[in-house]
Design an enzyme around this catalytic site. Structure first.
Site, PDB file in Angstrom:
ATOM      1  N   PRO A   1       0.826  -1.215   0.000  1.00 24.69           N
ATOM      2  CA  PRO A   1       0.000   0.000   0.000  1.00 24.69           C
ATOM      3  C   PRO A   1       0.858   1.261   0.000  1.00 24.69           C
ATOM      4  O   PRO A   1       0.819   2.075   0.933  1.00 24.69           O
ATOM      5  CB  PRO A   1      -0.804  -0.144   1.290  1.00 24.69           C
ATOM      6  N   LYS A   2       1.632   1.458  -1.065  1.00 25.03           N
ATOM      7  CA  LYS A   2       2.636   2.516  -1.102  1.00 25.03           C
ATOM      8  C   LYS A   2       2.108   3.780  -1.770  1.00 25.03           C
ATOM      9  O   LYS A   2       1.455   3.721  -2.810  1.00 25.03           O
ATOM     10  CB  LYS A   2       3.881   2.027  -1.856  1.00 25.03           C
ATOM     11  N   VAL A   3       2.424   4.908  -1.141  1.00 23.65           N
ATOM     12  CA  VAL A   3       2.170   6.222  -1.719  1.00 23.65           C
ATOM     13  C   VAL A   3       3.392   7.087  -1.428  1.00 23.65           C
ATOM     14  O   VAL A   3       4.226   6.755  -0.581  1.00 23.65           O
ATOM     15  CB  VAL A   3       0.896   6.888  -1.161  1.00 23.65           C
TER      16      VAL A   3
END
Length: 248
Positions: free
Chosen positions: A114-116
């Site tokens: 869940p990378k931002v």
């Protein structure tokens, strides 16, 4: 470009892919881990079924990647939640923020991290190890730990970072509804712990609408660790299909 040539590309743009088609090896990956107790109801609302929450704990991590094949150095921070799935204990990766676009794109597309984009940092400051996370110009999290106060057993350090990780992968279709929606599992491999320490720690979270880490509030700091290691990330495998309602 012929169809068979298109099929050789793993991502776009075709002329300059966002990330290389390889398994990254992490050298001198440095962790600051803060395990804290949080609100049980907030935690249950954040963790998707069929994962189970046993204790209301969260691990906040800041990871400084000294050298990563394919991506170069970068820093990452986020929250991981201890869970169990069909009797196996692991962690649900709830949120991850990093300052490297290729690693962000690869983590989301190839796997389900869940990378931002965010602005984390890890550094020593006047006898303390400091981990921070900013979103834009605003502070989201600040963690401090006494710098290398006590040695931590290597096997305990391996257990902390080597547990299975569960992630939610959602790929929207062209009509906006999910085309893929799966719970996936992955694990760190080839772990070589070079140093590990523990000590006193403090931790603060600040409200931000685009980085809502504070929705899992800090009630008590339980433990802290500082770990230096080399490792490899294994590929992800689906373990539950939400669109079919069955285990994969």
């Amino acid at each position: 470009m012929k169809t068979e040539d298109v099929r050789q590309h793993v991502t776009t743009p075709l002329a300059g892919p966002a990330y290389p088609p390889m398994v990254p090896r992490f050298t001198d990956r440095e962790y600051l881990n803060i395990v804290y107790r949080t609100d049980p109801a907030a935690l249950r609302a954040a963790v998707p079924e069929p994962l189970r929450v046993d204790e209301p704990l969260v691990r906040f991590e800041v990871m400084k990647m000294g050298d990563v094949t394919g991506y170069g150095p970068y820093t990452e921070a986020g929250q991981a939640i201890p869970v169990s799935f069909e009797g196996e204990r692991g962690e649900y990766l709830h949120a991850m923020y990093l300052d490297n676009f290729p690693a962000t794109a690869s983590g989301r597309e190839v796997s389900a991290y869940p990378k931002v984009i965010g602005s984390p940092a890890l550094y020593a400051d006047s006898g303390a190890l400091v981990g921070t996370l900013d979103h834009g110009r605003l502070r989201v999290a600040t963690a401090t730990m006494g710098y290398k106060h006590h040695e931590l057993e290597r096997h305990e350090a391996e257990e902390q970072i080597g547990v299975p990780a569960f992630m939610l992968k959602t790929v929207p279709g062209y009509d906006g509804s999910p085309r893929v929606q799966e719970l996936v599992r992955t694990r760190i491999t080839d772990v070589a712990v070079k140093g590990a320490w523990t000590g006193p720690a403090r931790f603060q979270l600040f409200q931000h609408v685009l980085a809502p880490l504070a929705d899992l509030p800090v009630l008590e700091v339980v433990s802290a660790s500082h770990i230096l290691t080399d490792l490899t990330l294994s590929g992800a495998e689906p373990v539950h299909d939400y669109l079919k309602g069955t285990a994969s």
